[in-house]
Design a protein around this motif. Structure first.
Motif, short mmCIF file in Angstrom:
data_model
loop_
_atom_site.label_atom_id
_atom_site.label_comp_id
_atom_site.label_asym_id
_atom_site.label_seq_id
_atom_site.Cartn_x
_atom_site.Cartn_y
_atom_site.Cartn_z
N THR A 154 0.72 -1.21 -0.02
CA THR A 154 0.10 -0.05 -0.05
C THR A 154 0.94 1.31 -0.17
OG1 THR A 154 -0.20 -0.16 2.46
CG2 THR A 154 -1.91 -1.34 1.10
N PRO A 155 0.23 2.27 -0.39
CA PRO A 155 1.07 3.45 -0.55
C PRO A 155 1.56 4.12 0.91
CG PRO A 155 -1.14 4.14 -1.10
CD PRO A 155 -0.96 2.62 -1.02
N PRO A 156 2.54 4.94 0.76
CA PRO A 156 3.09 5.59 2.01
C PRO A 156 1.74 6.59 2.51
CG PRO A 156 4.73 6.32 0.31
CD PRO A 156 3.36 5.36 -0.26
N TRP A 157 1.78 6.35 3.97
CA TRP A 157 0.57 6.95 4.62
C TRP A 157 0.61 8.52 4.39
CZ3 TRP A 157 0.85 10.89 8.53
CH2 TRP A 157 2.34 10.97 9.03
N GLU A 158 1.56 9.14 4.02
CA GLU A 158 1.56 10.57 4.12
C GLU A 158 0.90 11.16 2.62
OE1 GLU A 158 5.89 9.87 5.75
OE2 GLU A 158 4.59 8.84 4.24
N TRP A 212 -9.45 14.63 19.33
CA TRP A 212 -7.82 14.66 19.03
C TRP A 212 -7.26 15.34 20.28
CZ3 TRP A 212 -8.26 18.05 13.77
CH2 TRP A 212 -8.65 16.94 13.11
N ASN A 213 -5.92 14.76 20.32
CA ASN A 213 -5.14 15.33 21.48
C ASN A 213 -3.73 15.05 21.04
OD1 ASN A 213 -4.34 12.95 22.96
ND2 ASN A 213 -6.48 13.00 23.61
N SER A 214 -2.79 15.60 21.46
CA SER A 214 -1.41 15.59 21.12
C SER A 214 -0.87 14.17 21.56
CB SER A 214 -0.54 16.66 21.75
OG SER A 214 -0.73 16.52 23.05
N ALA A 215 -1.32 13.78 22.62
CA ALA A 215 -0.89 12.41 23.05
C ALA A 215 -1.25 11.14 22.10
CB ALA A 215 -1.47 11.96 24.59
N LEU A 216 -2.45 11.29 21.71
CA LEU A 216 -2.85 10.26 20.58
C LEU A 216 -1.95 10.50 19.43
CD1 LEU A 216 -6.74 10.41 20.61
CD2 LEU A 216 -5.13 8.68 21.82
N GLU A 217 -1.53 11.75 19.07
CA GLU A 217 -0.64 11.68 17.75
C GLU A 217 0.43 11.16 18.16
OE1 GLU A 217 1.02 15.37 14.77
OE2 GLU A 217 -0.38 15.76 16.28
N ARG A 218 1.24 11.73 19.14
CA ARG A 218 2.41 11.08 19.50
C ARG A 218 2.36 9.53 19.60
NH1 ARG A 218 2.51 15.33 23.23
NH2 ARG A 218 1.86 13.99 24.91
N PHE A 219 1.46 8.87 20.09
CA PHE A 219 1.37 7.38 20.34
C PHE A 219 1.30 6.85 18.90
CE2 PHE A 219 -1.45 3.58 20.67
CZ PHE A 219 -0.33 2.80 21.57
N ALA A 220 0.63 7.42 17.86
CA ALA A 220 0.44 7.09 16.59
C ALA A 220 1.60 7.06 15.83
CB ALA A 220 -0.55 7.48 15.96
N SER A 221 2.35 8.08 16.11
CA SER A 221 3.58 8.34 15.35
C SER A 221 4.93 7.50 15.44
CB SER A 221 4.30 9.68 15.64
OG SER A 221 3.37 10.74 15.43
N THR A 222 4.72 6.67 16.38
CA THR A 222 5.55 5.58 16.88
C THR A 222 5.27 4.38 15.55
OG1 THR A 222 5.85 5.81 18.92
CG2 THR A 222 6.56 3.75 18.22
N SER A 223 4.16 4.22 15.05
CA SER A 223 3.70 3.15 14.02
C SER A 223 4.01 3.81 12.73
CB SER A 223 2.28 2.57 14.32
OG SER A 223 2.27 2.00 15.49
N PHE A 224 3.80 5.14 12.47
CA PHE A 224 3.48 5.69 11.31
C PHE A 224 4.80 6.41 11.19
CE2 PHE A 224 -1.05 4.48 11.98
CZ PHE A 224 -1.33 4.61 10.72
N LEU A 225 5.70 5.68 10.89
CA LEU A 225 7.10 6.21 10.47
C LEU A 225 7.08 6.72 9.09
CD1 LEU A 225 9.21 3.23 12.06
CD2 LEU A 225 8.77 5.44 13.12
N ALA A 269 1.37 0.33 8.56
CA ALA A 269 1.62 1.17 9.87
C ALA A 269 0.18 0.89 10.62
CB ALA A 269 1.67 2.37 9.50
N ALA A 270 -0.83 0.92 9.93
CA ALA A 270 -2.26 0.62 10.70
C ALA A 270 -2.08 -0.76 11.43
CB ALA A 270 -3.31 0.68 9.71
N PHE A 271 -1.73 -1.77 11.05
CA PHE A 271 -1.63 -3.05 11.43
C PHE A 271 -0.53 -2.80 12.76
CE2 PHE A 271 -0.06 -7.28 11.95
CZ PHE A 271 -0.93 -7.96 12.51
N ASP A 272 0.55 -2.13 12.42
CA ASP A 272 1.42 -2.08 13.78
C ASP A 272 0.59 -1.32 14.93
OD1 ASP A 272 4.37 -2.31 14.74
OD2 ASP A 272 3.68 -0.14 15.00
#
Length: 314
Positions: free
Chosen positions: A106-110, A142-155, A163-166
């Motif tokens: 699948t394409p890059p998430w960005e 939304w909140n910044s904590a969720l974004e930070r948590f997600a960013s570990t998977s969405f490199l 990334a979604a499966f991770d």
């Protein structure tokens, strides 16, 4: 458009019985209820048979479709009653879904995030439909904590669904299932802090993570086949209403992940409908006049059936 179209030889067939019963302290003289109990037709699911019965005389019983395309039923009764039983029975045929090996292609998430930022310039009805699930909703903020948590998977440049499966696996690993820890009114930030959730919280948590990155995600309501301990028979009413997450992908269409069980949805999940969060697809909700205190009981039974005589899924 809901999902990609695909033809496949179906391999799984199920009978689902969902019973919702109320017992009231005093007579109810008016009950007006909205039901999301009719399974949705998808590229991976076909309804072979379906019926809803209510055990009191009805003044109205109306079929409709909601904003998200989910089939609904609405009923009104003015027959005085102390007990109410709503029974939905369905026979469903499930076909094959995307497999784990397809997620890396699948394409890059960005690329999806960036295309949605320019959606006003696009004539794609698919992208416009995906934007329904991109913004905050009553139970997903939304909140910044969720974004930070997600960013570990969405490199950077990581394939979207890989990334979604991770993220699915990390929620499964780092959060504990506890059906007494939260309620439907528990804010998402509190759910994240407690790290103890039920399936609707796991789903809404993952949705919040994805939307915080600018990715559309929808809440799916349905059923999950459960398995009795080895050597024991299946128990009537022991299965579960369930919730999971669907992620939009330009290549594979809407692809479903179950963070409660840490898996890519396959052959044991049956969809009722979807929306922005739980509030859009509550199985049964309404208003009553009278009744006093009430007792609610929900029983779900999922029975695997033979599918050898089936040939195709539309």
């Amino acid at each position: 458009m809901n999902d990609i179209s695909m033809s496949t030889t179906p391999r799984w067939r199920y009978r689902v019985v969902h019973e919702t019963s109320y017992r009231y302290q005093s007579p109810v003289t008016l009950s007006h209820q909205l039901l999301h109990l009719t399974p949705r037709q998808t590229a991976f699911q076909t309804t072979e048979a379906h019926q809803i019965t209510v055990d009191v005389p009805l003044d109205e019983f109306v079929e409709n479709v909601d904003y998200f395309g989910n089939p609904t039923r609405r009923f009104v009764t003015t027959q005085a009653h102390r007990n109410l039983l709503v029974r939905a029975e369905s026979t469903l045929i499930l076909g094959a879904r995307p497999q784990l090996g397809q997620l890396k292609a699948t394409p890059p998430w960005e690329s999806l995030r960036d295309s949605l930022q320019l959606v006003q310039q696009s004539r794609s009805p698919i992208l416009h439909e995906a934007c329904r699930y991109l913004y905050e909703s009553p139970h997903v903020r939304w909140n910044s904590a969720l974004e930070r948590f997600a960013s570990t998977s969405f490199l950077p440049r990581r394939p979207l669904l890989e990334a979604a499966f991770d993220l699915t696996r990390r929620i499964f690993t780092e959060f504990e299932f506890d059906n007494s820890a939260t309620t439907i009114s528990t804010p998402l930030e509190k759910v994240f802090e407690l790290r103890k959730d039920v399936c609707q919280d796991f789903a809404q948590l993952m949705i919040g993570c994805l939307r915080s990155l600018g990715l559309p995600a929808r809440y799916v309501s349905g059923y999950l086949l459960t398995h009795p301990p080895a050597g024991q028979a299946r128990m009537i009413g022991a299965d579960a209403s369930h919730a999971w997450v669907s992620v939009y992908c330009p290549v594979l269409g809407w692809t479903d992940f179950d963070p409660t069980n840490g898996c890519l949805v396959q052959k044991e999940h049956m969809s009722l409908g979807w929306g922005r969060d739980f509030s859009d697809v509550t199985p049964m909700r309404g208003v009553v006049l009278g009744g006093g205190e009430q007792q609610l009981q929900v029983n779900v039974t999922v029975t695997p059936l033979l599918a050898s005589n089936l040939t195709s899924v539309a």
